[in-house]
Design a protein around this motif. Structure first.
Motif, mmCIF file in Angstrom:
data_model
loop_
_atom_site.group_PDB
_atom_site.id
_atom_site.type_symbol
_atom_site.label_atom_id
_atom_site.label_comp_id
_atom_site.label_asym_id
_atom_site.label_seq_id
_atom_site.Cartn_x
_atom_site.Cartn_y
_atom_site.Cartn_z
ATOM 1 N N ASP A 53 19.882 -6.955 -10.656
ATOM 2 C CA ASP A 53 20.592 -6.522 -9.447
ATOM 3 C C ASP A 53 21.347 -5.214 -9.655
ATOM 4 O O ASP A 53 22.301 -4.934 -8.965
ATOM 5 C CB ASP A 53 21.521 -7.629 -8.949
ATOM 6 C CG ASP A 53 22.544 -8.039 -9.997
ATOM 7 O OD1 ASP A 53 22.627 -7.378 -11.052
ATOM 8 O OD2 ASP A 53 23.258 -9.027 -9.760
ATOM 9 N N ASP A 70 18.668 -13.813 -12.659
ATOM 10 C CA ASP A 70 19.859 -12.959 -12.576
ATOM 11 C C ASP A 70 20.686 -13.311 -11.339
ATOM 12 O O ASP A 70 21.920 -13.250 -11.368
ATOM 13 C CB ASP A 70 19.434 -11.480 -12.549
ATOM 14 C CG ASP A 70 20.569 -10.536 -12.925
ATOM 15 O OD1 ASP A 70 21.520 -10.983 -13.596
ATOM 16 O OD2 ASP A 70 20.516 -9.352 -12.542
ATOM 17 N N LYS A 82 24.672 -16.447 -10.271
ATOM 18 C CA LYS A 82 25.896 -16.296 -9.456
ATOM 19 C C LYS A 82 26.570 -17.644 -9.230
ATOM 20 O O LYS A 82 27.746 -17.694 -8.872
ATOM 21 C CB LYS A 82 25.596 -15.638 -8.115
ATOM 22 C CG LYS A 82 25.278 -14.139 -8.072
ATOM 23 C CD LYS A 82 25.058 -13.477 -9.367
ATOM 24 C CE LYS A 82 24.422 -12.126 -9.271
ATOM 25 N NZ LYS A 82 23.979 -11.604 -10.581
ATOM 26 N N HIS A 93 26.677 -14.163 -18.175
ATOM 27 C CA HIS A 93 26.185 -12.816 -18.485
ATOM 28 C C HIS A 93 26.558 -12.396 -19.902
ATOM 29 O O HIS A 93 25.904 -11.537 -20.491
ATOM 30 C CB HIS A 93 26.719 -11.800 -17.470
ATOM 31 C CG HIS A 93 25.746 -11.507 -16.365
ATOM 32 N ND1 HIS A 93 25.432 -12.430 -15.409
ATOM 33 C CD2 HIS A 93 24.991 -10.405 -16.103
ATOM 34 C CE1 HIS A 93 24.539 -11.901 -14.582
ATOM 35 N NE2 HIS A 93 24.249 -10.678 -14.981
ATOM 36 N N HIS A 147 17.068 -8.868 -19.564
ATOM 37 C CA HIS A 147 18.372 -9.230 -19.017
ATOM 38 C C HIS A 147 18.382 -10.590 -18.295
ATOM 39 O O HIS A 147 19.139 -11.494 -18.642
ATOM 40 C CB HIS A 147 18.855 -8.109 -18.094
ATOM 41 C CG HIS A 147 20.139 -8.394 -17.410
ATOM 42 N ND1 HIS A 147 21.350 -8.288 -18.044
ATOM 43 C CD2 HIS A 147 20.402 -8.824 -16.148
ATOM 44 C CE1 HIS A 147 22.312 -8.621 -17.193
ATOM 45 N NE2 HIS A 147 21.765 -8.946 -16.042
ATOM 46 N N VAL A 205 20.333 -14.144 -19.142
ATOM 47 C CA VAL A 205 21.322 -14.638 -18.189
ATOM 48 C C VAL A 205 20.952 -16.046 -17.718
ATOM 49 O O VAL A 205 21.820 -16.903 -17.528
ATOM 50 C CB VAL A 205 21.401 -13.651 -16.989
ATOM 51 C CG1 VAL A 205 22.152 -14.260 -15.833
ATOM 52 C CG2 VAL A 205 22.044 -12.338 -17.422
HETATM 53 ZN ZN LIG Z 1 22.769 -9.387 -14.228
#
Ligand SMILES: [Zn+2]
Ligand SMILES: [Zn+2]
Length: 412
Positions: free
Chosen positions: A131, A178, A182, A258, A278, A282
């Protein structure tokens, strides 16, 4: 789908203005065919220098937008290092706008130089694997250390789904992870707000939640065997990135999970073999945090007085990286509030954690998508599972629920 970003910025009930450099985000099939009209709509005129690498220049289906100057960098060995990035300045030919066609590294080449030259840049992402596109931070290697520094965000993002849909599936799945992370980062932020009064904004958290909800539904339809919804998945990335730009930091989008990805990049002693892109790292971080956060929420907490991280512990765990970690933890966020606040708000914390999927649910999604979900999948010895959150939480002085364990005794 075309996003007019003006609706997100402006005075907010949190007391801030949330300025956005990004005016418009276009996520459509054949978007590049109408590129000039989007440039006009954003008032981006004048000399254009367009940046590619040898991969993105030759991608199947690539539409080469009109350029006053094209630069095609050798993809092999290209990475975000300050000296390399600054090295292309003489070649840029004094543009009025830089357009960059590619993923994270090429973005950094544009956003760093555009920032230092005081001109806008435009992003044409070729992947939706994370993102970072609409964010205004840039991870650059400076004198051997990876640093996140504030940079320009793109004035315009044009994501052509003909190109994005052609990316390898593992990058798509990395992008899913990713955003699913959240679940953890938003919980970390809400808990920090609850117990330490940290600044929190409903609008920004709402955007991260919107990105998350979109991606959850995309992930489940992928698991059902439906055609990937590239439009929704890409837009979720863009909205999450905008949430970072609105805050000027990644609070909404990056929590304890993260830090596992940072650990993989830093490779302290015993983590030398860690690897993975990444989103994969994550994703594994999210599985681990989900397991630990639910375990914590089931326990009975007792507050423990704050103690700074012991230097000997940092030196043992981080070896040659220890000096940077010691500096990072000098003004420990844990010292800034009474640990008893955590205990007093335990019911509220439990409520926040209850919205996080369990570790098993997280793992089942990533496994079902042929993604990574175990430490061993990203080159970390499972024997380190008991320590991995303690070590990663020390990497960044950000108040996460994982970090709060240092001021808690938890009884099963
Ligand atoms: Zn990220
Ligand atoms: Zn706000």
């Amino acid at each position: 789908m075309i996003l007019d970003c003006a609706k997100y910025s402006g005075p907010c009930s949190c007391g801030r203005e949330h300025p956005l450099e990004t005016k418009m985000v276009v996520v459509e099939y054949d978007a590049l065919k109408n590129f000039d009209s989007y440039m006009d709509a954003c008032g981006l005129t004048g000399r254009r220098t367009v940046l590619y690498d040898t991969n993105t220049y030759n991608l199947p289906g690539m539409v080469h937008v009109r350029a006053d100057k094209e630069i095609v960098l050798e993809a092999k060995g290209l990475h975000s290092e300050k000296s390399l990035i600054e090295g292309i300045i003489p070649e840029l030919d004094e543009p009025d706008v830089i357009i960059t066609v590619g993923s994270g590294t090429l973005m950094d080449f544009a956003r760093y130089n555009a920032f230092h030259m005081g001109i806008p840049f435009v992003a044409i992402p070729t992947l939706a694997s994370s993102d970072g596109f609409t964010a205004n931070v840039c991870s650059v290697v400076i004198d051997g250390h990876k640093r996140s520094i504030p940079m320009s965000a793109p004035a315009l993002v044009v994501a052509d789904l003909n190109i994005i849909a052609g990316a390898p599936m593992l990058l798509t799945v990395s992008g899913v992870a990713d955003i699913l992370s959240k679940h953890i980062s938003l919980a970390d932020w809400k808990i920090a707000h609850l117990v330490a009064g940290e600044y929190y904004c409903e609008r920004v958290a709402g955007m991260a939640q919107q990105a998350l909800d979109m991606m959850v539904s995309c992930a489940y339809s992928l698991l059902d065997g439906d055609e990937p919804d590239f439009e929704a998945m890409t837009m979720a990335q863009m909205i999450s990135g905008l949430s970072m730009q609105m805050l000027g930091n990644s609070r909404a989008a990056s929590g304890a999970e993260h830090l596992i990805a940072h650990l993989v990049e830093m490779k302290p002693p015993r983590f030398e073999g860690a690897h993975g892109i990444h989103g994969e790292c994550v994703g594994v971080g999210s599985v681990i945090c989900a397991g630990e956060y639910h375990r914590m929420a089931r326990s009975k907490p007792r507050a423990r007085p704050f103690e700074p991280l012991a230097e000997s512990w940092i030196r043992e765990k981080f070896g040659p990286l220890a000096d940077g970690i010691i500096k990072e933890n000098q003004d420990d966020v844990l010292a800034a509030f009474d640990p008893q606040n955590i205990v007093d708000n335990w019911d509220g914390i439990r409520e926040i954690i209850s919205y996080i999927p369990t570790a098993e649910e997280f793992a089942a999604v990533f496994k079902g998508l042929d993604g990574k979900y175990r430490l061993s999948d990203i080159g970390i010895d499972e024997a380190l599972a008991g320590e991995v959150l303690d070590i990663s939480a020390a990497i960044r002085n950000r108040l996460t629920f994982a970090r709060m364990r240092r001021v808690l005794d938890l009884e099963e």
